[in-house]
Design a protein around this motif. Structure first.
Motif, PDB file in Angstrom:
ATOM      1  N   UNK A 264       0.813  -1.224   0.000  1.00 14.29           N
ATOM      2  CA  UNK A 264       0.000   0.000   0.000  1.00 14.29           C
ATOM      3  C   UNK A 264       0.846   1.274   0.000  1.00 14.29           C
ATOM      4  N   UNK A 265       0.172   2.392  -0.241  1.00 11.06           N
ATOM      5  CA  UNK A 265       0.869   3.682  -0.301  1.00 11.06           C
ATOM      6  C   UNK A 265       1.599   3.990   1.003  1.00 11.06           C
ATOM      7  N   UNK A 266       1.171   3.405   2.109  1.00 12.02           N
ATOM      8  CA  UNK A 266       1.811   3.669   3.400  1.00 12.02           C
ATOM      9  C   UNK A 266       3.156   2.945   3.525  1.00 12.02           C
ATOM     10  N   UNK A 267       3.431   2.012   2.609  1.00 11.04           N
ATOM     11  CA  UNK A 267       4.715   1.293   2.633  1.00 11.04           C
ATOM     12  C   UNK A 267       5.853   2.301   2.443  1.00 11.04           C
ATOM     13  N   UNK A 268       6.900   2.262   3.298  1.00  6.60           N
ATOM     14  CA  UNK A 268       7.919   3.317   3.270  1.00  6.60           C
ATOM     15  C   UNK A 268       8.850   3.301   2.055  1.00  6.60           C
ATOM     16  N   UNK A 269       8.903   2.209   1.293  1.00  5.51           N
ATOM     17  CA  UNK A 269       9.856   2.148   0.185  1.00  5.51           C
ATOM     18  C   UNK A 269       9.183   2.117  -1.184  1.00  5.51           C
ATOM     19  N   UNK A 270       8.164   2.940  -1.368  1.00  2.00           N
ATOM     20  CA  UNK A 270       7.462   3.094  -2.636  1.00  2.00           C
ATOM     21  C   UNK A 270       6.546   1.909  -2.936  1.00  2.00           C
ATOM     22  N   UNK A 271       5.283   2.068  -2.563  1.00  2.05           N
ATOM     23  CA  UNK A 271       4.274   1.036  -2.811  1.00  2.05           C
ATOM     24  C   UNK A 271       3.637   1.198  -4.177  1.00  2.05           C
ATOM     25  N   UNK A 272       2.397   0.759  -4.272  1.00  2.00           N
ATOM     26  CA  UNK A 272       1.722   0.646  -5.563  1.00  2.00           C
ATOM     27  C   UNK A 272       1.361   2.007  -6.180  1.00  2.00           C
ATOM     28  N   UNK A 273       1.626   3.085  -5.457  1.00  2.00           N
ATOM     29  CA  UNK A 273       1.431   4.428  -6.034  1.00  2.00           C
ATOM     30  C   UNK A 273       2.699   4.932  -6.728  1.00  2.00           C
ATOM     31  N   UNK A 274       3.694   4.053  -6.853  1.00  2.00           N
ATOM     32  CA  UNK A 274       4.931   4.390  -7.578  1.00  2.00           C
ATOM     33  C   UNK A 274       5.163   3.383  -8.704  1.00  2.00           C
ATOM     34  N   UNK A 275       5.697   3.860  -9.813  1.00  2.00           N
ATOM     35  CA  UNK A 275       6.210   2.954 -10.844  1.00  2.00           C
ATOM     36  C   UNK A 275       7.619   3.418 -11.179  1.00  2.00           C
ATOM     37  N   UNK A 276       8.477   2.455 -11.476  1.00  2.00           N
ATOM     38  CA  UNK A 276       9.880   2.787 -11.708  1.00  2.00           C
ATOM     39  C   UNK A 276      10.366   2.264 -13.054  1.00  2.00           C
ATOM     40  N   UNK A 277      11.286   3.015 -13.649  1.00  2.00           N
ATOM     41  CA  UNK A 277      11.923   2.592 -14.887  1.00  2.00           C
ATOM     42  C   UNK A 277      13.424   2.640 -14.678  1.00  2.00           C
ATOM     43  N   UNK A 278      14.169   1.739 -15.316  1.00  2.00           N
ATOM     44  CA  UNK A 278      15.621   1.761 -15.129  1.00  2.00           C
ATOM     45  C   UNK A 278      16.352   0.982 -16.212  1.00  2.00           C
ATOM     46  N   UNK A 279      17.634   1.231 -16.299  1.00  2.00           N
ATOM     47  CA  UNK A 279      18.527   0.438 -17.138  1.00  2.00           C
ATOM     48  C   UNK A 279      19.537  -0.226 -16.225  1.00  2.00           C
ATOM     49  N   UNK A 280      19.744  -1.533 -16.436  1.00  2.00           N
ATOM     50  CA  UNK A 280      20.769  -2.280 -15.706  1.00  2.00           C
ATOM     51  C   UNK A 280      21.912  -2.570 -16.667  1.00  2.00           C
ATOM     52  N   UNK A 281      23.124  -2.317 -16.240  1.00  2.00           N
ATOM     53  CA  UNK A 281      24.291  -2.538 -17.097  1.00  2.00           C
ATOM     54  C   UNK A 281      25.526  -2.461 -16.211  1.00  2.00           C
TER      55      UNK A 281
END
Ligand SMILES: *[C@@H]1O[C@H](CO)[C@@H](O)[C@H](O)[C@H]1NC(C)=O
Ligand SMILES: *[C@@H]1O[C@H](CO)[C@@H](O)[C@H](O)[C@H]1NC(C)=O
Ligand SMILES: *[C@@H]1O[C@H](CO)[C@@H](O)[C@H](O)[C@H]1NC(C)=O
Ligand SMILES: *[C@@H]1O[C@H](CO)[C@@H](O)[C@H](O)[C@H]1NC(C)=O
Ligand SMILES: *[C@@H]1O[C@H](CO)[C@@H](O)[C@H](O)[C@H]1NC(C)=O
Ligand SMILES: *[C@@H]1O[C@H](CO)[C@@H](O)[C@H](O)[C@H]1NC(C)=O
Ligand SMILES: *[C@@H]1O[C@H](CO)[C@@H](O)[C@H](O)[C@H]1NC(C)=O
Ligand SMILES: *[C@@H]1O[C@H](CO)[C@@H](O)[C@H](O)[C@H]1NC(C)=O
Length: 441
Positions: A264-281
């Motif tokens: 949930x949004x109350x989760x301290x490390x970015x819950x379902x109200x966050x989406x993330x994009x990234x590159x791994x290399x």
């Protein structure tokens, strides 16, 4: 999918004391009776400054808009999946989606096993569902924890890890001697033993890829999806290289278009109200520079499990952008304006145990886009838990520690705390409306 977690600083909302605590009728209002001779001048100054402000922001917007790089060239569609037929057509042999069947945690210590069962991936009413279910519903709770051996039928490890097969043969046979049997069994079978603390993966889910149907080298990917809600669910829309042109992960890169957490949004490390994009290399198996190339978008009053959003990748030899719904909502926007080896700012020598390794640039003969200059295919999956740090220890009531030998069992034993948050099939599933892929042509 492989990830180092960097969490968002939590913004604390400051509450200011109200200035209207006094009875307004007792306040003096000199301006009601006295005319200020400078009022007119002040009025024009105010309006003038406001006008300059508006004009200034218009200019800023214009140049901001002009500076947003756009794909310059034609896009040729390579995949148009609307999920408008049945499960068998979409997910069976000859369909666009290949179901990976494994239980070894996919390099992240993930707790789910992935299956080809229609309990875990299916098409319904024009949508693709990836639904997590409990393994105990299939084999019983006792077997989960002790005295049971679970061997995956049709394990796909040999297909997804062709490099693990003997170099002399492309067809796996029983008399191959160089085959890494330990790695194979770690991905294809599990034994529960309460003395050892080992269990059968407690959740069944699915991982689907276009490895047999579609890949792109530059272009655009668009996925319309509704994310799952439920503690420790980890949905992902991401890409891996078709051929590891520059070496095994992460040397050949990984593109994460969307990753989230069902908490949930109350989760301290970015819950379902966050989406993330990234590159791994990175230049070594244990040197991943993802922390240089990641970002997120967030919603304040809603979350990504409440409805469908479009997750988009735009990728050319000059730039790469990952956004949700609108280019203004970008999670990652990167100009390929320097070599990745330079961007990584790596040390010249790194330690591997007691050994010193002098770093070599694996992309030295490439361009500024290398390793992101080769064909990548798409993966849709719904993972659960894991020990790679995607869910940081001691936060949000996490019932396991990443470093523990019994992490998966500790997670399973806490089922009462998380299973109740998963809700209906609709709520706990990754639901996909469509997937489109275009090649820059
Ligand atoms: C689906 O799950 C049920 C138990 O929940 C099980 O009995 C059934 O065999 C499963 N079906 C498949 C195709 O795995
Ligand atoms: C569990 O492992 C222990 C130690 O290796 C072994 O002695 C025992 O027989 C195993 N139990 C089962 C049920 O296989
Ligand atoms: C995978 O390859 C190994 C070694 O060649 C072989 O023993 C095993 O049967 C293969 N498994 C599958 C499911 O193809
Ligand atoms: C496997 O071993 C058998 C018996 O030694 C042999 O006839 C066969 O050619 C071998 N297969 C391969 C692929 O090496
Ligand atoms: C089943 O999986 C276990 C655990 O990986 C492995 O030790 C065993 O050899 C497998 N059995 C078969 C028949 O593949
Ligand atoms: C990947 O490598 C195989 C074997 O070398 C080759 O046949 C295939 O064309 C390559 N695919 C791509 C997309 O580069
Ligand atoms: C790091 O050390 C391990 C264990 O000695 C070894 O297996 C691995 O190949 C080394 N990695 C590199 C990049 O040298
Ligand atoms: C770069 O190209 C040179 C010359 O062809 C070659 O010797 C070298 O191995 C290449 N390096 C890498 C990391 O591919």
């Amino acid at each position: 999918m492989y990830s180092t977690v960097t969490t968002a600083p939590v913004k604390k909302t400051k509450r200011l004391r109200s200035t209207l605590l006094e009875d307004p009728s007792t306040l003096e209002k000199p301006w009601v009776t006295t005319k200020d001779p400078y009022a007119r001048l002040a009025y024009f100054i105010t309006v003038g400054i406001a006008f300059l402000g508006i004009a200034g922001s218009a200019v800023r917007c214009y140049f901001g808009y002009k500076s947003v790089p756009m794909i310059n060239g034609n896009l040729c569609m390579v995949l148009d999946e609307e999920f408008n037929t049945d499960t068998n057509t979409v997910l069976g042999a000859g369909g666009n989606w290949f179901r990976e069947i494994e239980l070894g945690g996919f390099g992240n210590g993930e707790f789910e096993m992935t299956t080809d069962s229609t309990n875990n991936s299916y098409v319904q009413n024009g949508y693709l569902y990836i639904t997590p279910t409990l393994t105990s519903d299939m084999i019983g709770s006792d077997n989960l924890y002790n005295g049971y051996t679970y061997n995956l039928t049709d394990c796909t490890y040999n297909i997804t890890n062709p490099s693990a097969l003997p170099s002399t043969s492309t067809t796996a046979t029983s008399n191959d001697t160089t085959f890494d049997a330990a790695a194979y069994y770690a991905s294809c079978g599990a034994v529960s033993n309460s003395t050892l603390g080992t269990i059968i993966n407690p959740v069944q889910s699915a991982r689907l890829s276009t490895r047999n149907s579609a890949s792109i080298r530059y272009g655009r990917v668009e996925v319309s999806a509704k994310l799952p809600r439920g503690d420790w669910l980890w949905p992902a829309i991401w890409m891996l290289p078709v051929n590891n042109t520059y070496g095994a992960w992460p040397l050949s890169g990984e593109i994460d278009i969307m990753e989230s957490r069902g908490n949930p949004a109350s989760y301290p490390d970015q819950g379902v109200n966050y989406v993330r994009g990234s590159l791994n290399w990175g230049p070594l198996s244990f040197l991943n520079a993802v922390f240089k190339t990641f970002g997120w978008w967030t919603q304040r009053r809603s979350d990504y499990a409440q409805g469908f959003h479009t997750y988009v990748l735009e990728w050319t030899p000059e730039f790469l952008r990952i956004y949700v719904d609108s280019r203004l909502h970008y999670m990652l926007q990167l100009s390929f304006n320097e070599p990745f080896f330079t961007r990584g700012d790596f040390p010249t020598v790194v330690q591997n145990g007691t050994q010193d390794i002098v770093l070599q640039n694996p992309w030295v003969n490439g361009t500024n886009a290398t390793p992101f200059d080769q064909p990548f295919y798409l993966i849709l999956d719904l993972a659960v838990g894991g020990t790679n740090g995607w869910f940081p220890d001691n936060a949000g009531g996490k019932p396991w520690l990443d470093g523990s030998n019994t992490a998966m069992r500790d997670f399973a034993l806490a089922q009462d705390t998380w299973y109740s948050t998963w809700g209906s099939v609709e709520d706990r599933s990754l639901v996909v409306d469509y997937v489109k892929m275009w090649q820059l042509c």
